[in-house]
Every structure is written in structure tokens, then in C-alpha cells.
Design a protein around this motif. Structure first.
Motif, PDB file in Angstrom:
ATOM      1  N   LYS A   1       0.856  -1.180   0.000  1.00 53.23           N
ATOM      2  CA  LYS A   1       0.000   0.000   0.000  1.00 53.23           C
ATOM      3  C   LYS A   1       0.896   1.236   0.000  1.00 53.23           C
ATOM      4  CE  LYS A   1      -3.792   2.010   2.645  1.00 53.23           C
ATOM      5  NZ  LYS A   1      -4.635   1.785   3.842  1.00 53.23           N
ATOM      6  N   VAL A   2       0.672   2.140  -0.966  1.00 56.99           N
ATOM      7  CA  VAL A   2       1.463   3.362  -1.081  1.00 56.99           C
ATOM      8  C   VAL A   2       0.557   4.550  -0.794  1.00 56.99           C
ATOM      9  CG1 VAL A   2       2.940   4.755  -2.579  1.00 56.99           C
ATOM     10  CG2 VAL A   2       2.918   2.264  -2.823  1.00 56.99           C
ATOM     11  N   LEU A   3       0.939   5.370   0.186  1.00 60.58           N
ATOM     12  CA  LEU A   3       0.171   6.548   0.569  1.00 60.58           C
ATOM     13  C   LEU A   3       0.864   7.805   0.048  1.00 60.58           C
ATOM     14  CD1 LEU A   3      -0.508   5.651   4.313  1.00 60.58           C
ATOM     15  CD2 LEU A   3      -1.975   5.217   2.336  1.00 60.58           C
ATOM     16  N   PHE A   4       0.096   8.642  -0.619  1.00 61.88           N
ATOM     17  CA  PHE A   4       0.582   9.922  -1.128  1.00 61.88           C
ATOM     18  C   PHE A   4       0.028  11.004  -0.207  1.00 61.88           C
ATOM     19  CE2 PHE A   4       0.494   6.985  -4.586  1.00 61.88           C
ATOM     20  CZ  PHE A   4       1.653   7.247  -5.299  1.00 61.88           C
TER      21      PHE A   4
ATOM     22  N   CYS B   1       8.570   3.497   5.532  1.00 60.71           N
ATOM     23  CA  CYS B   1       8.082   2.136   5.321  1.00 60.71           C
ATOM     24  C   CYS B   1       7.753   1.571   6.690  1.00 60.71           C
ATOM     25  CB  CYS B   1       9.141   1.298   4.611  1.00 60.71           C
ATOM     26  SG  CYS B   1       8.595  -0.380   4.211  1.00 60.71           S
ATOM     27  N   GLN B   2       6.517   1.163   6.850  1.00 62.83           N
ATOM     28  CA  GLN B   2       6.048   0.627   8.128  1.00 62.83           C
ATOM     29  C   GLN B   2       6.263   1.627   9.272  1.00 62.83           C
ATOM     30  OE1 GLN B   2       4.091  -1.661   6.699  1.00 62.83           O
ATOM     31  NE2 GLN B   2       4.416  -2.888   8.525  1.00 62.83           N
ATOM     32  N   GLY B   3       6.100   2.922   8.979  1.00 60.82           N
ATOM     33  CA  GLY B   3       6.190   3.950  10.007  1.00 60.82           C
ATOM     34  C   GLY B   3       7.587   4.440  10.317  1.00 60.82           C
ATOM     35  N   HIS B   4       8.586   3.936   9.614  1.00 58.71           N
ATOM     36  CA  HIS B   4       9.969   4.353   9.851  1.00 58.71           C
ATOM     37  C   HIS B   4      10.507   5.069   8.616  1.00 58.71           C
ATOM     38  CE1 HIS B   4      10.129   2.010  13.532  1.00 58.71           C
ATOM     39  NE2 HIS B   4       9.558   1.020  12.858  1.00 58.71           N
TER      40      HIS B   4
ATOM     41  N   LEU C   1       7.778  -5.219   1.286  1.00 54.38           N
ATOM     42  CA  LEU C   1       7.289  -6.580   1.131  1.00 54.38           C
ATOM     43  C   LEU C   1       5.765  -6.631   1.207  1.00 54.38           C
ATOM     44  CD1 LEU C   1       9.954  -8.294   3.401  1.00 54.38           C
ATOM     45  CD2 LEU C   1      10.022  -7.935   0.912  1.00 54.38           C
ATOM     46  N   ASP C   2       5.212  -7.779   0.901  1.00 56.72           N
ATOM     47  CA  ASP C   2       3.772  -7.987   0.906  1.00 56.72           C
ATOM     48  C   ASP C   2       3.155  -7.528   2.225  1.00 56.72           C
ATOM     49  OD1 ASP C   2       1.264  -8.947   0.011  1.00 56.72           O
ATOM     50  OD2 ASP C   2       1.565 -10.799   1.135  1.00 56.72           O
ATOM     51  N   GLY C   3       2.105  -6.715   2.123  1.00 55.78           N
ATOM     52  CA  GLY C   3       1.382  -6.260   3.296  1.00 55.78           C
ATOM     53  C   GLY C   3       1.956  -5.020   3.950  1.00 55.78           C
ATOM     54  N   GLN C   4       3.097  -4.563   3.489  1.00 57.02           N
ATOM     55  CA  GLN C   4       3.692  -3.373   4.091  1.00 57.02           C
ATOM     56  C   GLN C   4       3.078  -2.100   3.510  1.00 57.02           C
ATOM     57  OE1 GLN C   4       7.998  -3.997   3.723  1.00 57.02           O
ATOM     58  NE2 GLN C   4       7.993  -4.783   5.800  1.00 57.02           N
ATOM     59  N   GLU C   5       3.271  -1.008   4.254  1.00 54.82           N
ATOM     60  CA  GLU C   5       2.729   0.286   3.855  1.00 54.82           C
ATOM     61  C   GLU C   5       3.865   1.282   3.692  1.00 54.82           C
ATOM     62  OE1 GLU C   5      -1.055   2.160   5.544  1.00 54.82           O
ATOM     63  OE2 GLU C   5       0.554   3.214   6.613  1.00 54.82           O
ATOM     64  N   ILE C   6       3.812   2.019   2.598  1.00 56.55           N
ATOM     65  CA  ILE C   6       4.811   3.047   2.303  1.00 56.55           C
ATOM     66  C   ILE C   6       4.099   4.387   2.331  1.00 56.55           C
ATOM     67  CG2 ILE C   6       6.288   3.968   0.505  1.00 56.55           C
ATOM     68  CD1 ILE C   6       7.247   1.333   0.208  1.00 56.55           C
TER      69      ILE C   6
END
Length: 80
Positions: free
Chosen positions: A4-7, A52-55, A66-71
């Protein structure tokens, strides 16, 4: 298998969406290829950070999500 990519902020206005899903694993180069050229140019600027994943990544070009991670794509913050 997706990332998931957040802009955030003005990046969502430029891309005309707040988020998108891309196939995993996702590298920096693949991210740049998946977005319109105008957005890719903005993302490559020094003032845009990537989390990535809050970092927040010290080197956004080393991105591997990776699969399921959020950017999250973070534009500069201004305020008063």
C-alpha cells in the motif's frame, strides 16, 4: 501480494489520489515506474522522504517493501 502506497499532502493532489496498491516486493525503481512522470520527478527530489512501516528511510533509494507493508511518501512540512 501487494504494498500500500500513501501519497500525503500535495503529492496526493499532484497524483490525484491518496493511495494505491502495487505488487510486492516493491523497490524504489519500481515505484518510480508505477507513477506518472510528474510524480516520479517530485519523488526524486531531496525534500521528499519515504517511510516504510512507520519508519523514515535514511536512503529512500534503498526501498524494498514486502507484501502487506505500507509506504508513505512524505512531502516537506511547513507551518507557523
Amino acid at each position: 501480494m501487494a504494498v500500500k502506497v500513501l501519497f500525503l499532502g500535495p503529492l496526493s493532489d499532484l497524483f490525484d489520489t491518496a493511495e494505491m496498491s502495487l505488487p510486492a516486493p516493491l523497490s524504489w525503481g519500481q515505484l518510480l515506474e508505477a507513477v506518472p512522470r510528474t510524480v516520479a520527478e517530485q519523488l526524486q527530489g531531496e525534500r521528499i522522504h519515504v517511510a516504510c512501516q512507520g519508519h523514515v528511510l535514511p536512503d529512500k533509494t534503498a526501498l524494498v517493501a514486502l507484501d502487506g507493508q505500507e509506504i508513505a511518501l512524505l512531502p516537506p512540512v511547513s507551518g507557523g
